[in-house]
Scaffold this motif. Structure first.
Motif, PDB file in Angstrom:
ATOM      1  N   THR A   2      -4.366  -0.642   0.913  1.00  0.00           N
ATOM      2  CA  THR A   2      -4.795  -0.526   2.306  1.00  0.00           C
ATOM      3  C   THR A   2      -4.584   0.895   2.809  1.00  0.00           C
ATOM      4  N   LYS A   3      -5.591   1.424   3.455  1.00  0.00           N
ATOM      5  CA  LYS A   3      -5.379   2.728   4.080  1.00  0.00           C
ATOM      6  C   LYS A   3      -4.901   2.481   5.499  1.00  0.00           C
ATOM      7  N   VAL A   4      -3.604   2.515   5.634  1.00  0.00           N
ATOM      8  CA  VAL A   4      -3.029   2.115   6.918  1.00  0.00           C
ATOM      9  C   VAL A   4      -3.471   3.056   8.047  1.00  0.00           C
ATOM     10  N   GLU A   5      -3.694   4.324   7.703  1.00  0.00           N
ATOM     11  CA  GLU A   5      -4.137   5.288   8.731  1.00  0.00           C
ATOM     12  C   GLU A   5      -5.438   4.845   9.390  1.00  0.00           C
ATOM     13  N   ASN A   6      -6.256   4.129   8.636  1.00  0.00           N
ATOM     14  CA  ASN A   6      -7.554   3.717   9.177  1.00  0.00           C
ATOM     15  C   ASN A   6      -7.457   2.560  10.170  1.00  0.00           C
ATOM     16  N   LEU A   7      -6.285   1.945  10.216  1.00  0.00           N
ATOM     17  CA  LEU A   7      -6.107   0.825  11.146  1.00  0.00           C
ATOM     18  C   LEU A   7      -5.901   1.321  12.571  1.00  0.00           C
ATOM     19  N   ILE A   8      -5.369   2.549  12.674  1.00  0.00           N
ATOM     20  CA  ILE A   8      -4.960   3.070  13.989  1.00  0.00           C
ATOM     21  C   ILE A   8      -5.914   4.158  14.468  1.00  0.00           C
TER      22      ILE A   8
END
Ligand SMILES: [Fe+2]
Length: 284
Positions: A2-8
């Motif tokens: 998961t690219k967590v940066e893309n969630l925010i």
């Protein structure tokens, strides 16, 4: 992965750039709001993709949620007090009828898990809450949960056990399901029963209502501010992601409380000793 940066929504909230002017601006904004009335909302904190991904995850697990249907609770989510009158806040029991998808259903590999465990988020939240450092709440059942409020359900007036909560609205109710709160209704050393009673009796002079939208991040100091979610009058579920953090490592919830709210406990709860994470003598 998961690219967590893309969630925010990092262009609006660059929480991974603590030295940037925008980071400091956002932190100061939250701090100011929290000091005024214990609540602050960062709108569109999640990206559209992030919101969709996390909301889908919750939708897929809704059937596994634990529902404590139509339970009656007082604002302290605790037992009544036979020494007090019937209409004393400790003896006023109201409907609480919603459920939770517990943390064990949102394990490693899920978007919700990645977001919760992303260290820059924790550093950012700590700054906003004026805390030295925040730790992952070690409770394996309730550290990160999704509150499911089905049509007709409500979570009535109460105080939280935790000093603060971090929530993300994933899906609002089409009608009703509003978050209402009374800032700083009780104090660290005073239950302010008279003021609590006024609200329970219908006095709305101090009540505030939030207009939350899906994807918003909400900081809330629920230990001192009475709050509720009004009846969901729509025909779809209201979904809310709740993340808990602690100021010391290794904290878990009490066996009784976790069992009552989430329907299960683990070995970790059986081994837990004594009261943890308290810096006041409030009723709970
Ligand atoms: Fe609460």
């Amino acid at each position: 992965m998961t690219k967590v940066e893309n969630l925010i929504n990092l262009s609006k909230y660059p929480i991974n750039e603590p030295d940037s002017p925008q980071f400091k601006k956002v932190v100061n904004h939250v701090k100011n709001e929290l000091s005024q009335d214990g609540c602050s909302v960062l709108s569109d904190f999640l990206t559209d993709w992030g919101l969709e991904s996390i909301a889908n995850e919750a939708e897929q697990r809704k059937d596994q949620a634990y529902y404590s249907e139509s339970k009656l609770c007082n604002v302290y989510l605790a037992k009544g007090n036979p020494k007090e009158s019937k209409d004393h806040p400790q003896n006023v029991f109201m409907e609480r009828s919603n459920g939770f998808i517990t943390a064990d259903f949102l394990s490693e590999g899920t978007f919700s898990y990645s977001l919760y465990h992303w260290e820059p988020l924790r550093v950012f939240l700590a700054k906003c809450l004026s805390k030295q450092k925040l730790y992952i709440y070690e409770d394996p059942v309730s550290n990160m949960i999704v509150n499911v409020c089905k049509p007709g359900q409500t979570f009535n007036w109460h105080f939280d056990t935790n000093e603060f909560t971090i929530t993300y609205l994933l899906k609002g109710a089409k009608s009703g399901g509003c978050f209402e709160y009374v800032p700083n209704l009780r104090l660290k050393d005073d239950e302010c029963f008279d003021e609590v009673k006024k609200v329970l009796d219908g006095d709305r002079s101090r009540v505030k209502r939030l207009d939350l939208r899906s994807g918003d991040l909400q900081f809330f100091l629920g230990r001192y501010s009475l709050h509720r979610v009004t009846h969901n009058n729509g025909n779809t579920d209201r979904l809310l992601l709740i993340q808990s953090f602690t100021e010391a490592p290794g904290i878990v919830g009490s066996k009784e409380r976790v069992k009552d709210l989430y329907g299960k406990v683990t070995e970790v709860h059986n081994k837990r000793d004594g009261e943890q994470n308290r810096n006041d003598n409030l009723l709970d």
